[in-house]
Design a protein around this motif. Structure first.
Motif, PDB file in Angstrom:
ATOM      1  N   GLU A  35       0.830  -1.204   0.000  1.00  0.00           N
ATOM      2  CA  GLU A  35       0.000   0.000   0.000  1.00  0.00           C
ATOM      3  C   GLU A  35       0.860   1.248   0.000  1.00  0.00           C
ATOM      4  N   LYS A  36       1.950   1.216   0.771  1.00  0.00           N
ATOM      5  CA  LYS A  36       2.853   2.354   0.825  1.00  0.00           C
ATOM      6  C   LYS A  36       3.473   2.595  -0.538  1.00  0.00           C
ATOM      7  N   MET A  37       3.870   1.528  -1.226  1.00  0.00           N
ATOM      8  CA  MET A  37       4.499   1.672  -2.530  1.00  0.00           C
ATOM      9  C   MET A  37       3.505   2.017  -3.633  1.00  0.00           C
ATOM     10  N   SER A  38       2.210   1.906  -3.370  1.00  0.00           N
ATOM     11  CA  SER A  38       1.237   2.307  -4.375  1.00  0.00           C
ATOM     12  C   SER A  38       1.064   3.825  -4.388  1.00  0.00           C
ATOM     13  N   ASP A  39       1.577   4.489  -3.368  1.00  0.00           N
ATOM     14  CA  ASP A  39       1.529   5.942  -3.294  1.00  0.00           C
ATOM     15  C   ASP A  39       2.567   6.516  -4.270  1.00  0.00           C
ATOM     16  N   PRO A  40       2.156   7.389  -5.188  1.00  0.00           N
ATOM     17  CA  PRO A  40       3.087   7.916  -6.188  1.00  0.00           C
ATOM     18  C   PRO A  40       4.315   8.595  -5.579  1.00  0.00           C
ATOM     19  N   LYS A  41       4.115   9.328  -4.510  1.00  0.00           N
ATOM     20  CA  LYS A  41       5.237  10.015  -3.870  1.00  0.00           C
ATOM     21  C   LYS A  41       6.270   8.997  -3.384  1.00  0.00           C
ATOM     22  N   ASN A  42       5.812   7.917  -2.782  1.00  0.00           N
ATOM     23  CA  ASN A  42       6.724   6.887  -2.287  1.00  0.00           C
ATOM     24  C   ASN A  42       7.423   6.162  -3.430  1.00  0.00           C
ATOM     25  N   GLN A  43       6.741   6.009  -4.555  1.00  0.00           N
ATOM     26  CA  GLN A  43       7.373   5.391  -5.722  1.00  0.00           C
ATOM     27  C   GLN A  43       8.504   6.270  -6.245  1.00  0.00           C
ATOM     28  N   CYS A  44       8.264   7.568  -6.285  1.00  0.00           N
ATOM     29  CA  CYS A  44       9.306   8.494  -6.740  1.00  0.00           C
ATOM     30  C   CYS A  44      10.471   8.509  -5.746  1.00  0.00           C
ATOM     31  N   LEU A  45      10.164   8.488  -4.459  1.00  0.00           N
ATOM     32  CA  LEU A  45      11.216   8.424  -3.444  1.00  0.00           C
ATOM     33  C   LEU A  45      12.046   7.159  -3.593  1.00  0.00           C
ATOM     34  N   ALA A  46      11.382   6.053  -3.890  1.00  0.00           N
ATOM     35  CA  ALA A  46      12.092   4.783  -4.074  1.00  0.00           C
ATOM     36  C   ALA A  46      13.052   4.867  -5.255  1.00  0.00           C
ATOM     37  N   VAL A  47      12.636   5.537  -6.325  1.00  0.00           N
ATOM     38  CA  VAL A  47      13.507   5.699  -7.491  1.00  0.00           C
ATOM     39  C   VAL A  47      14.742   6.516  -7.109  1.00  0.00           C
ATOM     40  N   VAL A  48      14.535   7.609  -6.375  1.00  0.00           N
ATOM     41  CA  VAL A  48      15.671   8.448  -5.965  1.00  0.00           C
ATOM     42  C   VAL A  48      16.626   7.652  -5.073  1.00  0.00           C
ATOM     43  N   LYS A  49      16.079   6.892  -4.134  1.00  0.00           N
ATOM     44  CA  LYS A  49      16.926   6.100  -3.230  1.00  0.00           C
ATOM     45  C   LYS A  49      17.710   5.044  -4.003  1.00  0.00           C
ATOM     46  N   GLU A  50      17.060   4.405  -4.974  1.00  0.00           N
ATOM     47  CA  GLU A  50      17.762   3.414  -5.795  1.00  0.00           C
ATOM     48  C   GLU A  50      18.921   4.068  -6.548  1.00  0.00           C
ATOM     49  N   LEU A  51      18.664   5.238  -7.123  1.00  0.00           N
ATOM     50  CA  LEU A  51      19.707   5.937  -7.862  1.00  0.00           C
ATOM     51  C   LEU A  51      20.860   6.319  -6.943  1.00  0.00           C
ATOM     52  N   GLN A  52      20.536   6.810  -5.756  1.00  0.00           N
ATOM     53  CA  GLN A  52      21.570   7.241  -4.828  1.00  0.00           C
ATOM     54  C   GLN A  52      22.474   6.087  -4.398  1.00  0.00           C
ATOM     55  N   ASN A  53      21.950   4.882  -4.421  1.00  0.00           N
ATOM     56  CA  ASN A  53      22.730   3.723  -4.000  1.00  0.00           C
ATOM     57  C   ASN A  53      23.564   3.104  -5.119  1.00  0.00           C
ATOM     58  N   LEU A  54      23.382   3.565  -6.347  1.00  0.00           N
ATOM     59  CA  LEU A  54      24.157   3.032  -7.465  1.00  0.00           C
ATOM     60  C   LEU A  54      25.583   3.581  -7.439  1.00  0.00           C
TER      61      LEU A  54
END
Length: 184
Positions: A35-54
Motif C-alpha cells: 500500500e505504501k508503494m502504491s503511493d506515487p510520492k513513495n514510488q518516486c522516493l524509491a527511485v531516488v533512493k535506488e539511484l543514490q545507492n548506485l
C-alpha cells in the motif's frame, strides 16, 4: 500419562497458534508495504533512493561545492543547480505537485553535469570526463526506472504527488454588480 498427552497437545496448539500469528503478521507487513508503494510520492522516493545507492552516483547526491573545488565558472554556467539530495528533500516536503515536476528536477541534475563538463571542451573534441559518463549512465538508469513505472501503468507524468493547500492571506469579499443581481 494423560496429563503428559494433554500438555503435548497444548504445546502443539500453542506452536500452531504462534505460526499462524507470525504468518498473519508477515502478510500484514507485506500488505502495508504494498500500500505504501502504491503511493506515487513513495514510488518516486524509491527511485531516488535506488539511484543514490548506485555506484557512480555519489557526486550527484549533494550540491556541487563549487567554492571548495574552486569551480568559479560554475554559478555562471549553471543557473539552476540541482542534486538528488535536494530532489529527495523537495519530494518529502511536498514541493512537487506532479510526477512531471519531479522528473524535470531529476533530469536537471544530469543536464547540469553534462552542460558544465561540455563547457570546457573544444569544438570537435569528445567529452570524455568520468563525470560526463556517469551523468549519461545515471540519466539512462533514471529513465529506465521511470519507464517501468509509467508503462507499467503505476504512474503517469501527470499523477498528482501532493495536492497544494489553499492559502488564505485575506478575506475575499463579494462585490455586488448588476450581473450578480437577481432579476425579478
Amino acid at each position: 500419562m494423560q496429563d503428559l498427552d494433554k500438555q503435548k497437545a497444548k504445546g502443539k496448539e500453542a506452536e500452531q497458534a504462534r505460526k499462524e500469528k507470525a504468518e498473519i503478521d508477515r502478510l500484514d507487513k507485506a500488505k502495508r508495504k504494498e500500500e505504501k508503494m502504491s503511493d506515487p510520492k513513495n514510488q518516486c522516493l524509491a527511485v531516488v533512493k535506488e539511484l543514490q545507492n548506485l555506484s557512480g552516483c555519489a557526486m550527484f547526491n549533494e550540491p556541487v561545492k563549487w567554492q571548495e573545488q574552486q569551480l568559479w565558472d560554475y554559478p555562471k554556467l549553471i543557473k539552476q543547480p540541482m542534486d538528488l539530495g535536494t530532489v529527495k528533500t523537495c519530494l518529502n516536503n511536498g514541493h512537487y505537485s506532479t510526477v512531471r515536476e519531479f522528473m524535470v528536477a531529476v533530469r536537471l541534475v544530469w543536464s547540469n553535469a553534462k552542460q558544465f563538463q561540455m563547457a570546457f571542451v573544444q569544438p570537435g573534441e569528445a567529452c570524455a570526463t568520468q563525470i560526463y559518463a556517469d551523468a549519461v549512465h545515471m540519466e539512462g538508469e533514471f529513465e529506465k526506472r521511470m519507464e517501468k513505472l509509467i508503462y507499467g501503468r503505476t504512474l503517469t507524468v501527470d499523477t498528482v504527488l501532493q495536492r497544494p493547500q489553499p492559502v488564505y492571506s485575506h478575506r475575499v469579499q463579494r462585490v455586488e454588480t448588476p450581473e450578480n443581481w437577481r432579476k425579478v
